[in-house]
Design an enzyme around this catalytic site. Structure first.
Site, PDB file in Angstrom:
ATOM      1  N   GLU A 148       9.606   1.115  10.757  1.00  0.00           N
ATOM      2  CA  GLU A 148      10.787   2.330  10.728  1.00  0.00           C
ATOM      3  C   GLU A 148       9.707   3.520  10.787  1.00  0.00           C
ATOM      4  OE1 GLU A 148      12.298   5.246   9.419  1.00  0.00           O
ATOM      5  OE2 GLU A 148      12.379   4.274   7.428  1.00  0.00           O
TER       6      GLU A 148
ATOM      7  N   CYS B  68      13.303  10.677   7.567  1.00  0.00           N
ATOM      8  CA  CYS B  68      13.254  10.245   8.833  1.00  0.00           C
ATOM      9  C   CYS B  68      14.597  10.517   9.637  1.00  0.00           C
ATOM     10  CB  CYS B  68      12.875   8.930   9.139  1.00  0.00           C
ATOM     11  SG  CYS B  68      11.127   8.712   8.413  1.00  0.00           S
TER      12      CYS B  68
ATOM     13  N   GLU C 253       9.319  15.735  14.992  1.00  0.00           N
ATOM     14  CA  GLU C 253       9.937  15.896  13.779  1.00  0.00           C
ATOM     15  C   GLU C 253       9.634  16.875  12.949  1.00  0.00           C
ATOM     16  OE1 GLU C 253       9.028  12.127  11.902  1.00  0.00           O
ATOM     17  OE2 GLU C 253      11.097  11.882  11.026  1.00  0.00           O
TER      18      GLU C 253
ATOM     19  N   LYS D 254       0.944  -1.153  -0.063  1.00  0.00           N
ATOM     20  CA  LYS D 254       0.102   0.026  -0.031  1.00  0.00           C
ATOM     21  C   LYS D 254       0.875   1.287  -0.215  1.00  0.00           C
ATOM     22  CE  LYS D 254      -1.731   2.979   2.717  1.00  0.00           C
ATOM     23  NZ  LYS D 254      -1.810   4.353   2.006  1.00  0.00           N
TER      24      LYS D 254
HETATM   25  C1  SIN Z   1      13.254   7.426   5.459  1.00  0.00           C
HETATM   26  O1  SIN Z   1      13.290   8.750   5.448  1.00  0.00           O
HETATM   27  O2  SIN Z   1      12.598   6.919   6.137  1.00  0.00           O
HETATM   28  C2  SIN Z   1      14.507   6.955   4.511  1.00  0.00           C
HETATM   29  C3  SIN Z   1      15.769   7.736   4.528  1.00  0.00           C
HETATM   30  C4  SIN Z   1      16.714   6.714   3.954  1.00  0.00           C
HETATM   31  O3  SIN Z   1      16.594   5.556   3.603  1.00  0.00           O
HETATM   32  O4  SIN Z   1      17.934   7.346   3.879  1.00  0.00           O
END
Ligand code: SIN
Length: 528
Positions: free
Chosen positions: A299, A333, A430, A224
């Site tokens: 993650e 992230c 964040e 998805k």
């Molecule tokens: C992400 O922002 O979840 C992944 C970033 C990355 O793979 O470097």
């Protein structure tokens, strides 16, 4: 009739995860039919003629619409134009996709590892052959600068190549037996059908990082993708079919996230949920997986500290911080969320870093020399604005930027903030935008305490010329990934994942395979 921009304002005025289903059944690539910019239109035309602009979902090897014909529009975040529409699906289609994946699992899990490896390798080749078109598609729907988008295609394809190789190395064990007439073994077997829920910030790489190892192990998948960026996922899925990956092994459904999520969670046939996205949604998926006790990999969000010590090489620190902070306009992230700078180097770092940020070119990702694209939508800009407001009201000072870009829409100025304190909201949440908050610290102990003062634990960065310090601080940091004198560290060969509330499990590398394997202990008795 509403203009494209007015439509976008309506859509984007709501939360970024809210979408609008339309009951119209058309799934024509709308960019061809509506007034759009020359660039978007020519990219859409090229993609359409190469067969990579897909506007249907993939279930059991067939391109299909939603059962009730409802659709959802996909926008270009740089212009607000509609690129195309895709099916707006829910429980029924997700259950169909799960059934297809489950049927396909019986045969795909029995195919030899060498055969699975060949299919994946062919998929990698096709992704690379089409990397320019896939990059254009990504820029169109996600906004990142074209060079960065093409870079993501190579990065994303790298997971397929790496796991094509790992497919051949799923070894078990022979354990020395405790009784003379017994033989003990460990077999590794695929977990089964995998539900992969992926975000909009990396429309390809977050899919391949999950699907690569899943397929290599013999699992089948229901993907998805984010409803904001489904087109790259669909193009990649089309290439998986062209690579000879059998129908039903890769399925893609999109639309109502709650309905699709619920169907994936409720199904006992789905044995694993893998998710990249917000911590809040990750917690819901983890809780929802409990009813059928699924394996879970998460993650989730980060709050990365980027620590610049007095003894750092200034050029290396500035380059590294720019790399981690402004990648994908701050929408990763692992982006530096807090730049902790030691008092002896603080003023010099702030000056050189601010000058570099001031010179970053902002614009449509297709523009020449553009390094900062738009944010994904209006809600993302509003979040940055509210974090900025909070910081400024509590004493932070703007060194560069600080407001929406004159381009309007979803463009925000690359920003540097000084005098940031850990109690400000942007130190705790964040940011997911192009804002670099500078916090001053005195000692190494204080830097470690500040860095670890968060529920997140995904990535951290250190800049220092002192090798003992680099090791000491690395060991003290409660983070799954540490970059030392380096701001962009992600690669398919190394484990990616977080500690604390940043997630569970690791993706990429040899460790990424374990997430898709069950371990079976076999005791062969009465051998004497
Ligand atoms: C992400 O922002 O979840 C992944 C970033 C990355 O793979 O470097």
């Amino acid at each position: 009739m509403m203009s494209a921009i007015a439509r976008m304002a309506t859509l984007y005025g709501s939360s970024r995860n809210i979408f609008l289903c339309r009951s119209a059944s058309s799934h024509m690539p709308l960019a061809l039919a509506r007034a759009v910019s020359t660039e978007s239109s020519s990219v859409a035309t090229r993609l359409n003629s190469s067969g990579l602009l897909k506007s249907q979902a993939l279930i059991g090897g067939k391109w299909v619409d939603a059962h009730d014909g409802s659709t959802i529009e996909v926008y270009n975040p740089a212009t607000g134009e509609v690129i195309t529409d895709v099916p707006c699906m829910g429980k029924k289609e997700t259950n169909d996709a799960i059934a297809s994946a489950s049927n396909a699992f019986h045969s795909w899990s029995k195919v030899t590892a060498a055969e699975r490896s060949k299919c994946l390798r062919k998929w990698f080749d096709l992704l690379m052959i089409h990397k320019e078109e896939l990059g254009q598609l990504m820029t169109l729907e996600q906004g990142k600068p074209l060079k960065e988008a093409i870079g993501e295609v190579s990065y994303g394809a790298g997971f397929i190549e790496f796991f094509a190789e790992e497919a051949k190395r799923v070894y078990g064990d022979i354990i020395p037996a405790t009784l003379p007439d017994r033989r003990l073994f460990v077999l590794k077997q695929p977990v089964g059908v995998v539900g992969a829920v992926t975000p909009w910030n990396f429309p390809l790489a977050m899919i391949t990082r999950k699907v690569g190892p899943a397929l290599a192990c013999g699992c089948t998948v229901v993907i998805k993708p984010s409803e904001l960026t489904p087109l790259t996922a669909l193009a990649a899925a089309e290439l998986s079919l062209q690579a000879g990956i059998p129908p039903g092994v890769v399925n893609v459904v999109m639309g109502s996230a709650p309905d699709i999520g619920e169907a994936l969670l409720a199904s006992p046939q789905v044995r694993k949920i893998t998710f990249t996205g917000s911590t809040a949604v990750g917690k819901k998926l983890m809780a929802g997986s409990a009813a059928t006790v699924k394996k879970v990999s998460l993650e989730l969000g980060g709050n990365a500290p980027c620590i610049i010590f007095d003894d750092a090489d200034l050029d290396v620190a500035v380059r590294g911080t720019l790399g981690t902070k402004f990648r994908n306009s701050g929408q990763t992230c692992v982006c530096a969320n807090r730049v902790l700078v030691q008092e002896g180097i603080y003023d010099k770092f702030a000056e050189v870093f601010s000058n570099a940020v001031q010179n970053m070119k902002v614009g449509d990702g297709f523009g020449e020399g553009v390094v900062q694209g738009p944010l994904i939508n209006e809600a993302a800009v509003q979040k940055v604005e509210s974090l900025m407001q909070d910081a400024i009201s509590k004493g932070a000072k703007i060194l560069v930027g600080g407001k929406r870009h004159s381009l309007g829409m979803t463009f925000y100025q690359p920003t540097v903030l000084a005098d940031v304190k850990s109690e400000m909201l942007l130190s705790r949440e964040e940011i997911f935008g192009p804002v670099a908050p500078l916090l001053k610290f005195k000692t190494e102990e204080e830097a470690i305490q500040l860095a670890n003062d968060t529920n997140a634990g995904l990535a951290a960065y250190i800049f220092t010329s002192n090798i003992q310090r680099s090791w000491r601080v690395t060991e003290a940091l409660e983070y799954g990934i540490v970059g030392i004198n380096e701001g962009v560290v992600s690669t398919e060969v190394a484990p990616f994942g977080g500690m604390k509330q940043s997630g569970l499990g690791r993706e990429g590398s040899k460790y990424g395979m374990d997430e898709y394997l069950e371990m079976k202990y076999v005791c062969l008795g009465n051998m004497s």
